[in-house]
Every structure is written in structure tokens, then in C-alpha cells.
Design a protein around this motif. Structure first.
Motif, mmCIF file in Angstrom:
data_model
loop_
_atom_site.group_PDB
_atom_site.id
_atom_site.type_symbol
_atom_site.label_atom_id
_atom_site.label_comp_id
_atom_site.label_asym_id
_atom_site.label_seq_id
_atom_site.Cartn_x
_atom_site.Cartn_y
_atom_site.Cartn_z
ATOM 1 N N TRP A 1 0.829 -1.202 0.000
ATOM 2 C CA TRP A 1 0.000 0.000 0.000
ATOM 3 C C TRP A 1 0.864 1.253 0.000
ATOM 4 C CZ3 TRP A 1 -4.643 0.682 -1.564
ATOM 5 C CH2 TRP A 1 -5.597 -0.334 -1.441
ATOM 6 N N LEU A 2 1.928 1.243 0.792
ATOM 7 C CA LEU A 2 2.817 2.397 0.834
ATOM 8 C C LEU A 2 3.544 2.564 -0.496
ATOM 9 C CD1 LEU A 2 3.779 4.684 2.593
ATOM 10 C CD2 LEU A 2 5.558 3.193 3.515
ATOM 11 N N LEU A 3 3.927 1.453 -1.107
ATOM 12 C CA LEU A 3 4.558 1.515 -2.424
ATOM 13 C C LEU A 3 3.606 2.109 -3.452
ATOM 14 C CD1 LEU A 3 6.829 0.843 -4.402
ATOM 15 C CD2 LEU A 3 5.859 -1.468 -4.609
ATOM 16 N N LEU A 4 2.345 1.680 -3.412
ATOM 17 C CA LEU A 4 1.348 2.205 -4.338
ATOM 18 C C LEU A 4 1.148 3.700 -4.124
ATOM 19 C CD1 LEU A 4 -0.793 1.756 -6.511
ATOM 20 C CD2 LEU A 4 -2.421 1.165 -4.697
ATOM 21 N N ALA A 5 1.061 4.115 -2.844
ATOM 22 C CA ALA A 5 0.897 5.541 -2.543
ATOM 23 C C ALA A 5 2.080 6.350 -3.055
ATOM 24 C CB ALA A 5 0.733 5.737 -1.038
ATOM 25 N N THR A 6 3.272 5.789 -2.919
ATOM 26 C CA THR A 6 4.474 6.472 -3.396
ATOM 27 C C THR A 6 4.440 6.641 -4.908
ATOM 28 O OG1 THR A 6 5.782 5.567 -1.566
ATOM 29 C CG2 THR A 6 6.993 6.376 -3.486
ATOM 30 N N HIS B 1 18.459 13.518 1.346
ATOM 31 C CA HIS B 1 18.063 14.278 2.524
ATOM 32 C C HIS B 1 16.649 13.906 2.952
ATOM 33 C CE1 HIS B 1 21.562 16.736 1.694
ATOM 34 N NE2 HIS B 1 21.288 17.561 2.687
ATOM 35 N N SER B 2 15.755 13.818 1.979
ATOM 36 C CA SER B 2 14.354 13.512 2.297
ATOM 37 C C SER B 2 14.206 12.098 2.846
ATOM 38 C CB SER B 2 13.486 13.684 1.050
ATOM 39 O OG SER B 2 13.540 15.021 0.584
ATOM 40 N N THR B 3 14.974 11.162 2.298
ATOM 41 C CA THR B 3 14.946 9.804 2.826
ATOM 42 C C THR B 3 15.468 9.782 4.254
ATOM 43 O OG1 THR B 3 15.318 8.903 0.610
ATOM 44 C CG2 THR B 3 15.733 7.433 2.468
ATOM 45 N N ALA B 4 16.515 10.556 4.513
ATOM 46 C CA ALA B 4 17.083 10.622 5.855
ATOM 47 C C ALA B 4 16.068 11.143 6.859
ATOM 48 C CB ALA B 4 18.337 11.497 5.853
ATOM 49 N N VAL B 5 15.425 12.278 6.539
ATOM 50 C CA VAL B 5 14.456 12.827 7.490
ATOM 51 C C VAL B 5 13.198 11.970 7.554
ATOM 52 C CG1 VAL B 5 15.309 15.187 7.318
ATOM 53 C CG2 VAL B 5 13.500 14.437 5.780
ATOM 54 N N GLY B 6 12.881 11.298 6.438
ATOM 55 C CA GLY B 6 11.746 10.387 6.469
ATOM 56 C C GLY B 6 11.982 9.240 7.428
ATOM 57 N N SER B 7 13.198 8.706 7.438
ATOM 58 C CA SER B 7 13.523 7.606 8.353
ATOM 59 C C SER B 7 13.680 8.104 9.783
ATOM 60 C CB SER B 7 14.805 6.898 7.900
ATOM 61 O OG SER B 7 15.928 7.760 7.951
ATOM 62 N N PHE B 8 14.300 9.274 9.953
ATOM 63 C CA PHE B 8 14.535 9.848 11.277
ATOM 64 C C PHE B 8 13.219 10.198 11.964
ATOM 65 C CE2 PHE B 8 15.422 13.562 14.012
ATOM 66 C CZ PHE B 8 16.449 13.076 14.815
ATOM 67 N N PHE B 9 12.426 11.045 11.316
ATOM 68 C CA PHE B 9 11.147 11.435 11.897
ATOM 69 C C PHE B 9 10.147 10.286 11.855
ATOM 70 C CE2 PHE B 9 12.727 15.764 10.880
ATOM 71 C CZ PHE B 9 12.600 16.319 12.148
ATOM 72 N N GLY B 10 10.289 9.401 10.870
ATOM 73 C CA GLY B 10 9.421 8.231 10.810
ATOM 74 C C GLY B 10 9.630 7.318 12.003
ATOM 75 N N ALA B 11 10.896 7.143 12.406
ATOM 76 C CA ALA B 11 11.197 6.322 13.583
ATOM 77 C C ALA B 11 10.564 6.920 14.834
ATOM 78 C CB ALA B 11 12.715 6.195 13.749
ATOM 79 N N PHE B 12 10.711 8.236 14.985
ATOM 80 C CA PHE B 12 10.099 8.894 16.149
ATOM 81 C C PHE B 12 8.576 8.816 16.088
ATOM 82 C CE2 PHE B 12 14.229 11.030 16.760
ATOM 83 C CZ PHE B 12 14.359 10.873 18.140
ATOM 84 N N ALA C 1 9.365 10.890 -3.085
ATOM 85 C CA ALA C 1 9.847 9.505 -3.067
ATOM 86 C C ALA C 1 10.765 9.271 -1.872
ATOM 87 C CB ALA C 1 10.580 9.189 -4.367
ATOM 88 N N GLY C 2 11.643 10.224 -1.576
ATOM 89 C CA GLY C 2 12.562 10.075 -0.466
ATOM 90 C C GLY C 2 11.855 10.023 0.875
ATOM 91 N N LEU C 3 10.912 10.941 1.085
ATOM 92 C CA LEU C 3 10.179 10.960 2.353
ATOM 93 C C LEU C 3 9.435 9.648 2.585
ATOM 94 C CD1 LEU C 3 8.658 14.575 2.319
ATOM 95 C CD2 LEU C 3 10.488 13.727 3.803
ATOM 96 N N LEU C 4 8.763 9.165 1.569
ATOM 97 C CA LEU C 4 7.990 7.933 1.714
ATOM 98 C C LEU C 4 8.894 6.712 1.830
ATOM 99 C CD1 LEU C 4 5.082 8.763 -0.737
ATOM 100 C CD2 LEU C 4 4.928 8.492 1.735
ATOM 101 N N LEU C 5 10.045 6.743 1.183
ATOM 102 C CA LEU C 5 11.001 5.643 1.318
ATOM 103 C C LEU C 5 11.496 5.561 2.761
ATOM 104 C CD1 LEU C 5 12.822 3.411 0.165
ATOM 105 C CD2 LEU C 5 14.473 5.208 -0.452
ATOM 106 N N GLY C 6 11.862 6.700 3.339
ATOM 107 C CA GLY C 6 12.312 6.712 4.726
ATOM 108 C C GLY C 6 11.235 6.240 5.677
ATOM 109 N N LEU C 7 10.002 6.692 5.445
ATOM 110 C CA LEU C 7 8.882 6.257 6.289
ATOM 111 C C LEU C 7 8.664 4.763 6.167
ATOM 112 C CD1 LEU C 7 6.402 6.746 8.068
ATOM 113 C CD2 LEU C 7 5.131 7.356 5.986
ATOM 114 N N TRP C 8 8.746 4.243 4.955
ATOM 115 C CA TRP C 8 8.553 2.810 4.730
ATOM 116 C C TRP C 8 9.585 1.992 5.507
ATOM 117 C CZ3 TRP C 8 11.868 -0.762 2.375
ATOM 118 C CH2 TRP C 8 11.308 -2.017 2.127
ATOM 119 N N VAL C 9 10.830 2.427 5.499
ATOM 120 C CA VAL C 9 11.884 1.712 6.230
ATOM 121 C C VAL C 9 11.585 1.733 7.728
ATOM 122 C CG1 VAL C 9 14.325 1.680 6.838
ATOM 123 C CG2 VAL C 9 13.636 2.130 4.480
ATOM 124 N N ALA C 10 11.169 2.889 8.255
ATOM 125 C CA ALA C 10 10.838 2.988 9.680
ATOM 126 C C ALA C 10 9.689 2.050 10.038
ATOM 127 C CB ALA C 10 10.481 4.429 10.044
#
Length: 232
Positions: free
Chosen positions: A10-15, A143-154, A189-198
Motif C-alpha cells: 500500500w505504501l509503495l502504491l501511494a508512493t 536528505h528527504s529519505t534521511a528525514v523520512g527515516s529519522f522522523f518516521g522512527a520517532f 519519493a525520499g520521504l515515503l522511502l524513509g517512512l517505509w523503512v521505519a
């Protein structure tokens, strides 16, 4: 279909949908963003590097992570519980941010999209895979993937503050467009990739009963959350 796989799809589709919706407007938005008043561009240049993986691991971001870990440890009872909480939190952040970094750099290398600074020469849709050149590593935004994973983890650990974490990630993502480093679709794409990993890391931890547990709908929730009953 199991919950982790379903969520991932679902997250992949949204991305894909979001990125596809932004791609036709990438060039126009990028050029207009870079043409904003100099004061706005300068402000974005000052804060944009808060989104680097290095900042999160070696800079102020690591201080934020350590402070959060110490806060969680202080709420644990007993030395054994405190120790488990500390190393599991450290491992969750390390796996999330580290995996996101490895994945986004691989995708950048394979896709090879030209950055906005090459817009006049290559346009917004030029792909040069395996170029070994940072000028052709625009998609996805690191950068967006980094903050996506960082803030996604929190966001996974403190769900009540998810809106604030989302705003933080989005703010850094927007700066990448304003400073001319990425197109809007790169950022999305970066933000959602980071969120997906989290999210996927949280699922793995929940399966081990580390930090998270699965709620009645099968989603990972922090074990301290009152609305996260253990499934049977």
C-alpha cells in the motif's frame, strides 16, 4: 496476505501515485522555487543540511536520539529493563537510518536522474544510470529519505506527535526543492522511502516483541502505548 507485506504494498502504491502526480510539474515547480526571494532561499540553505544522514548519526541528530533513549530508560524499572530498552532503541534507530541510507544510495546510483542544476542542459527527465556522478543522483532525495527515516522512527515510537514529526520531515524536504538540489517528485519519493523503512523495521521489532507490539489490526504500536493491546 500478511500485514507487513500488505502495508508495504500500500505504501509503495501511494508512493508511485504521488510521485507520478508530481513528475509532470517537476520542472516548473523547481524553477519557480529557485526564483523565490533571496532571503527565503538563503533561509532554506541554512536549514537544509539538518536532513543529512551524517547529521543524524554524528551531529545534533544523534544528541536528540540519545536524549530520547535516556528519557525512555529513565521510565524503565530495574537495571535489566533499562539495559534492554537502551540497546533496543539504539538498534531501532541504527537499523532504520542505516537501511534507509543504503537503500536510497543504491536507488540513486541505479536510476541516475539529472539534478535540477542540469535542467537547461538535460531537462527534468534525463536518466543516466550508473553514472558515478553526484549530478546524476537526484532521485530519490537522500536528505528527504534521511528525514523520512529519522522522523518516521520517532513517529512510530511516539504516535501522538506524528503530525509534528511529519511537518518536520516535510519542511526539510521542501528546502531541497528551494535550494535547487532536487525535484518535488525526488522529495516525495525520499520521504515515503524513509517512512517505509521505519515502518518495516517496526514490524520486525514487533515480531520479536522489542519496543513494539501488534495491535488488534496488526499494526506495530509502542509497547508503552495504552491503545496497543497484545494480539493473541
Amino acid at each position: 496476505m500478511n500485514r507487513p507485506l500488505s502495508s508495504s504494498l500500500w505504501l509503495l502504491l501511494a508512493t508511485i501515485v504521488l510521485v507520478a502526480a508530481l513528475v509532470p510539474f517537476d520542472g516548473a515547480i523547481s524553477q519557480r522555487a529557485q526564483a523565490l526571494p533571496p532571503a527565503i532561499v538563503a533561509f532554506n540553505e541554512r536549514i537544509t543540511d539538518f536532513g543529512t544522514f551524517a547529521w543524524m548519526i554524528y551531529g545534533s541528530g544523534s544528541i536528540v536520539i540519545i536524549a530520547y533513549i535516556l528519557h525512555r530508560v529513565s521510565r524503565s524499572d530495574g537495571f535489566s529493563s533499562k539495559t534492554k530498552t537502551a540497546w533496543r532503541l539504539a538498534l531501532y534507530f541504527l537499523v532504520t537510518i542505516g537501511s534507509a541510507s543504503a537503500l536510497v544510495h543504491l536507488l540513486k546510483f541505479v536510476i541516475g536522474r539529472a539534478r535540477p542544476e542540469l535542467f537547461l542542459e538535460y531537462g527534468a527527465y534525463s536518466l543516466t544510470p550508473f553514472a558515478h556522478n553526484g549530478l546524476f543522483e537526484s532521485f530519490p532525495s537522500g536528505h528527504s529519505t534521511a528525514v523520512g527515516s529519522f522522523f518516521g522512527a520517532f513517529a512510530m515510537l511516539a504516535p501522538r506527535l506524528r503530525i509534528l514529526f511529519a511537518l518536520g520531515a516535510l519542511t526539510i524536504g521542501i528546502t531541497r526543492v528551494v535550494v535547487g538540489a532536487h525535484y518535488p517528485s525526488d522529495v516525495a519519493a525520499g520521504l515515503l522511502l524513509g517512512l517505509w523503512v521505519a515502518l518495516m523495521t517496526a514490524f520486525i521489532f514487533a515480531q520479536k516483541n522489542w519496543l513494539f507490539r501488534l495491535d488488534e489490526q496488526g499494526w506495530p504500536r509502542p509497547k508503552s502505548s495504552p491503545d496497543a493491546p497484545v494480539t493473541t
